[in-house]
Motif scaffolding. Structure first.
Motif, PDB file in Angstrom:
ATOM      1  N   GLU A  59      -4.484  27.379  -3.020  1.00  0.00           N
ATOM      2  CA  GLU A  59      -4.554  27.680  -1.590  1.00  0.00           C
ATOM      3  C   GLU A  59      -5.755  28.557  -1.276  1.00  0.00           C
ATOM      4  N   ILE A  60      -6.467  29.002  -2.302  1.00  0.00           N
ATOM      5  CA  ILE A  60      -7.564  29.940  -2.065  1.00  0.00           C
ATOM      6  C   ILE A  60      -8.933  29.341  -2.344  1.00  0.00           C
ATOM      7  N   GLY A  61      -9.017  28.034  -2.545  1.00  0.00           N
ATOM      8  CA  GLY A  61     -10.302  27.385  -2.755  1.00  0.00           C
ATOM      9  C   GLY A  61     -11.015  27.177  -1.431  1.00  0.00           C
ATOM     10  N   SER A  62     -12.167  26.559  -1.481  1.00  0.00           N
ATOM     11  CA  SER A  62     -12.965  26.363  -0.276  1.00  0.00           C
ATOM     12  C   SER A  62     -12.332  25.398   0.715  1.00  0.00           C
ATOM     13  N   HIS A  63     -11.334  24.626   0.303  1.00  0.00           N
ATOM     14  CA  HIS A  63     -10.666  23.681   1.194  1.00  0.00           C
ATOM     15  C   HIS A  63      -9.314  24.185   1.678  1.00  0.00           C
ATOM     16  N   GLY A  64      -8.984  25.413   1.341  1.00  0.00           N
ATOM     17  CA  GLY A  64      -7.737  26.026   1.816  1.00  0.00           C
ATOM     18  C   GLY A  64      -6.508  25.359   1.238  1.00  0.00           C
ATOM     19  N   PRO A  65      -5.353  25.550   1.906  1.00  0.00           N
ATOM     20  CA  PRO A  65      -4.103  24.963   1.416  1.00  0.00           C
ATOM     21  C   PRO A  65      -4.232  23.452   1.240  1.00  0.00           C
ATOM     22  N   GLY A  66      -3.723  22.958   0.132  1.00  0.00           N
ATOM     23  CA  GLY A  66      -3.785  21.535  -0.162  1.00  0.00           C
ATOM     24  C   GLY A  66      -5.018  21.151  -0.955  1.00  0.00           C
ATOM     25  N   GLY A  67      -5.965  22.074  -1.110  1.00  0.00           N
ATOM     26  CA  GLY A  67      -7.167  21.792  -1.871  1.00  0.00           C
ATOM     27  C   GLY A  67      -6.922  21.916  -3.369  1.00  0.00           C
ATOM     28  N   ARG A  68      -7.891  21.462  -4.115  1.00  0.00           N
ATOM     29  CA  ARG A  68      -7.813  21.533  -5.577  1.00  0.00           C
ATOM     30  C   ARG A  68      -9.103  22.096  -6.132  1.00  0.00           C
ATOM     31  N   ALA A  69      -8.986  22.785  -7.240  1.00  0.00           N
ATOM     32  CA  ALA A  69     -10.135  23.318  -7.962  1.00  0.00           C
ATOM     33  C   ALA A  69     -10.251  22.552  -9.275  1.00  0.00           C
ATOM     34  N   TRP A  70     -11.435  22.011  -9.534  1.00  0.00           N
ATOM     35  CA  TRP A  70     -11.679  21.251 -10.757  1.00  0.00           C
ATOM     36  C   TRP A  70     -12.111  22.178 -11.884  1.00  0.00           C
ATOM     37  N   TYR A  71     -11.434  22.063 -13.021  1.00  0.00           N
ATOM     38  CA  TYR A  71     -11.770  22.823 -14.219  1.00  0.00           C
ATOM     39  C   TYR A  71     -11.847  21.870 -15.404  1.00  0.00           C
ATOM     40  N   GLY A  72     -12.785  22.138 -16.300  1.00  0.00           N
ATOM     41  CA  GLY A  72     -12.916  21.319 -17.489  1.00  0.00           C
ATOM     42  C   GLY A  72     -13.403  22.137 -18.662  1.00  0.00           C
ATOM     43  N   PRO A  73     -13.251  21.589 -19.869  1.00  0.00           N
ATOM     44  CA  PRO A  73     -13.603  22.334 -21.078  1.00  0.00           C
ATOM     45  C   PRO A  73     -15.084  22.677 -21.133  1.00  0.00           C
ATOM     46  N   ALA A  84     -15.744  23.558 -11.852  1.00  0.00           N
ATOM     47  CA  ALA A  84     -16.775  22.587 -11.508  1.00  0.00           C
ATOM     48  C   ALA A  84     -16.878  22.363 -10.010  1.00  0.00           C
ATOM     49  N   GLY A  85     -16.011  22.986  -9.220  1.00  0.00           N
ATOM     50  CA  GLY A  85     -16.046  22.832  -7.773  1.00  0.00           C
ATOM     51  C   GLY A  85     -14.674  22.596  -7.193  1.00  0.00           C
ATOM     52  N   ASP A  86     -14.621  22.543  -5.872  1.00  0.00           N
ATOM     53  CA  ASP A  86     -13.359  22.320  -5.151  1.00  0.00           C
ATOM     54  C   ASP A  86     -13.393  20.955  -4.474  1.00  0.00           C
ATOM     55  N   THR A  87     -12.209  20.429  -4.197  1.00  0.00           N
ATOM     56  CA  THR A  87     -12.071  19.156  -3.512  1.00  0.00           C
ATOM     57  C   THR A  87     -10.865  19.260  -2.558  1.00  0.00           C
ATOM     58  N   PRO A  88     -10.907  18.513  -1.459  1.00  0.00           N
ATOM     59  CA  PRO A  88      -9.743  18.544  -0.545  1.00  0.00           C
ATOM     60  C   PRO A  88      -8.498  17.963  -1.181  1.00  0.00           C
TER      61      PRO A  88
END
Length: 88
Positions: A59-73, A84-88
């Motif tokens: 809920e705290i990413g750049s797209h607010g509630p419902g957004g996702r934050a991408w993480y990878g190894p 790696a960034g945020d997505t809606p």
């Protein structure tokens, strides 16, 4: 290990009196982005899933509630997952 014990696990309830890691579980540390410093429980994940990473609800990413934050190894250090960034 003492440092890990004090860390908060992604997805733990905010009112959980013990939001830290549990014995016998496998974790990755999230680095940078909105979930920086949290631990992600990857117990039971396949090698493919671990290589791919994950889009984690936040809920705290750049797209607010419902957004996702991408993480990878992180190359050469799979125990740390970089943002790696945020997505809606």
């Amino acid at each position: 290990m003492d440092e890990l014990i004090r860390r908060r696990v992604y997805g733990a309830d905010h009112d959980d009196p013990d939001p830290g890691p549990r014995p016998g579980r496998v974790y990755r540390e999230l680095v940078a982005g909105p979930l920086d410093g949290l631990l992600l429980d990857v117990t039971g994940w396949t090698e493919g899933q671990l290589r791919e990473g994950a889009a984690l609800a936040t809920e705290i990413g750049s797209h607010g509630p419902g957004g996702r934050a991408w993480y990878g190894p992180r190359p050469g250090d799979p125990h740390h997952w970089d943002w790696a960034g945020d997505t809606p």
